[in-house]
Design a protein around this motif. Structure first.
Motif, PDB file in Angstrom:
ATOM      1  N   PRO A 327      16.711  -2.544   9.264  1.00 50.07           N
ATOM      2  CA  PRO A 327      15.832  -2.176   8.066  1.00 50.07           C
ATOM      3  C   PRO A 327      14.241  -2.226   8.138  1.00 50.07           C
ATOM      4  N   GLU A 329      11.960  -3.352   5.876  1.00 55.87           N
ATOM      5  CA  GLU A 329      11.696  -4.204   5.316  1.00 55.87           C
ATOM      6  C   GLU A 329      12.574  -5.075   4.748  1.00 55.87           C
ATOM      7  N   VAL A 331      14.398  -6.657   1.364  1.00 53.75           N
ATOM      8  CA  VAL A 331      14.873  -6.180  -0.067  1.00 53.75           C
ATOM      9  C   VAL A 331      14.708  -7.453  -0.938  1.00 53.75           C
ATOM     10  N   GLU A 363      13.400   7.042  11.621  1.00 54.62           N
ATOM     11  CA  GLU A 363      14.572   6.710  10.943  1.00 54.62           C
ATOM     12  C   GLU A 363      16.099   7.077  11.529  1.00 54.62           C
ATOM     13  N   THR A 366      20.585   4.363   7.008  1.00 54.17           N
ATOM     14  CA  THR A 366      20.058   4.022   5.691  1.00 54.17           C
ATOM     15  C   THR A 366      20.897   2.646   5.361  1.00 54.17           C
ATOM     16  N   SER A 377      18.454  -0.867  -4.289  1.00 54.61           N
ATOM     17  CA  SER A 377      17.406  -0.280  -3.379  1.00 54.61           C
ATOM     18  C   SER A 377      18.191   0.381  -2.235  1.00 54.61           C
ATOM     19  N   THR A 378      17.624   1.440  -1.658  1.00 58.60           N
ATOM     20  CA  THR A 378      18.068   2.308  -0.379  1.00 58.60           C
ATOM     21  C   THR A 378      16.614   2.413   0.595  1.00 58.60           C
ATOM     22  N   ILE A 379      16.902   1.706   1.684  1.00 59.11           N
ATOM     23  CA  ILE A 379      15.986   1.400   2.644  1.00 59.11           C
ATOM     24  C   ILE A 379      16.192   2.221   4.019  1.00 59.11           C
TER      25      ILE A 379
END
Length: 458
Positions: A327, A329, A331, A363, A366, A377-379
């Motif tokens: 990820p 970052e 969350v 990317e 996800t 949240s979706t990161i």
């Protein structure tokens, strides 16, 4: 009649327990928030907002998207752009325009035309003394002119999601087309906290600019934000930084950062009379810290995954190795102070293989964090390293090497066949020789026995 009323009353008493006096929880209720009634603060500012600096969630707002005049809190954007586009050790030279274009009696630190200080010293002059001529000089340092810098300020604000902001100068002196909103200023302030250099400056209440090429004396800079001043009645132990502002048309404006434990808040109040901006900000922080906390939902490093990188050439797919994706970052989620995260599920979606080339930061998949049925949240999952395709020259070399290997292998096989044939021939001849020799010997023995029999018969 009385008998009928008695029957109705009895029926009602029996039926009432079937109905609950309390609403039942549904799947739409967020389990990480409690259902307590939060008492909002009384705010006298015409416009205000309180947000969680980590998550950006709005905890309180009052006319937060109304168009307002910001005054010197404008300078937070000036500082942000200076840090994003400059070097703290660079030397700034003050132009005639930077020094003499400010309004008489407005905030300054008596910089002179041709005087030189570093960008770092300039930023302390802006943050602590709200120096207008220093803001002008920083604008010229970044973009060559205040007008060009103001365009950059407005564009950067749009990139941050600001919807009610237009800047025409770098210092916040009044202009009817120079405006923003409490919501937009909170977004700008939140972005400023991503700058490590600003975090090192934001707590300062005192700074010295040493003698310069034009000024033989030290400039002593004392901060103006009274919530940072331990000798002030408005001092707040949780305040960590911010910026004051005032022009007649805007009255008092204030942006303040505060931290308690792991929770960091940003308060913005606009158009306040007297010291009401400090009173309102204190009330916002008391409300925020009493009712909310910032909780870490997941740590990015705990969700690193390995993905194989492949490439296809001439209809043949081969592996180039593996890269790590994780990820981008950690969350976080804002929850009430007496609640905790519950029913958290994490869905990770990424491919087993990915085609080259892959760039660091690309990317790849996800990660979706849910609480019950609600998405928190979706990161993105991003590649931590790069991996390129095999260069054409390398492919040609590989093909040549492959052909050479095939030729060598063919030669070895052919040589093996020849050697095996020779060995087999030698073995065959040797066996044949001994067989013939044995037969000759046997024939000789038979002839010898035959001769003996013949002599005996005579």
């Amino acid at each position: 009649m009385k008998h009928s009323f008695f029957i109705f009353f009895l029926s009602l008493c029996i039926a009432l327990p079937c109905f609950s006096a309390f609403a039942q929880p549904t799947d739409d209720v967020e389990p990480y928030m409690n259902s307590q009634t939060l008492e909002s603060p009384e705010i006298n500012a015409e416009s205000a907002i309180l947000i969680d600096a980590t998550t950006g969630e709005v905890l309180f707002e009052k006319n937060s998207k109304n168009k307002m005049y910001p005054a010197s809190i404008t300078k937070l954007m000036t500082v942000l752009l200076a840090l994003e586009n400059g070097n703290l050790e660079d030397v700034i030279t003050f132009s005639h325009e930077a020094v003499y274009s400010i309004e008489p009696n407005s905030a300054h630190i008596a910089m002179q035309e041709g005087e030189q200080i570093t960008l770092e010293q300039a930023l302390y002059g802006i943050l602590l003394r709200s120096a207008n001529e220093v803001s002008n000089a920083v604008a010229e340092y970044v973009d060559g002119s205040v007008a060009a810098f103001a365009q950059r300020m407005t564009q950067r604000a749009k990139e941050l999601g600001c919807e009610t902001t237009n800047f025409v100068n770098a210092n916040g002196l009044f202009h009817e087309n120079h405006y923003t909103s409490a919501f937009d200023m909170a977004l700008i302030a939140k972005e400023l906290l991503t700058q490590d250099a600003y975090r090192k400056m934001m707590n300062a209440t005192y700074y010295e600019i040493p003698p310069t090429n034009k000024q033989p004396e030290i400039r002593y800079l004392h901060g103006q934000h009274q919530m940072m001043n331990k000798n002030s009645i408005y001092y707040n132990e949780y305040a960590t930084g911010g910026k004051t502002g005032y022009v007649t048309e805007a009255l008092n404006t204030l942006v303040t950062f505060a931290r308690k434990g792991d929770t960091e808040l940003i308060a913005v109040v606009l158009k306040c009379n007297g010291a009401q901006h400090y009173v309102d900000t204190k009330a916002l922080f008391e409300y925020g810290f009493a009712n909310y906390q910032t909780a870490k939902v997941l740590s990015a490093q705990d969700f690193a995954k390995s993905v194989e990188v492949v490439e296809t050439y001439k209809n043949k797919t081969s592996s180039l190795g593996n890269i790590i994706v994780s990820p981008v970052e950690d969350v976080y989620k804002t929850i009430s102070t007496n609640a905790n995260l519950a029913n958290i599920t994490i869905d990770v979606n990424y491919p087993e293989t990915i085609s080259a080339p892959v760039s660091a930061g690309q990317e790849v998949g996800t990660l979706t964090v849910k609480s019950g049925q609600k998405t928190i949240s979706t990161i993105p999952l991003v590649a931590q390293t790069s991996m390129i395709e095999t260069p054409q020259e390398a492919r040609i070399a590989q093909e040549k090497e492959t052909r050479m290997k095939l030729v060598k292998m063919g030669g070895i096989v052919l040589l093996g066949i020849v050697l095996a044939s020779l060995i087999l021939l030698c073995i065959t001849r040797t066996v044949g020789y001994y067989k013939r020799k044995k037969r000759r010997k046997q024939r000789a023995l038979r002839r010898k026995r035959q001769r003996k029999i013949t002599r005996c018969t005579k």
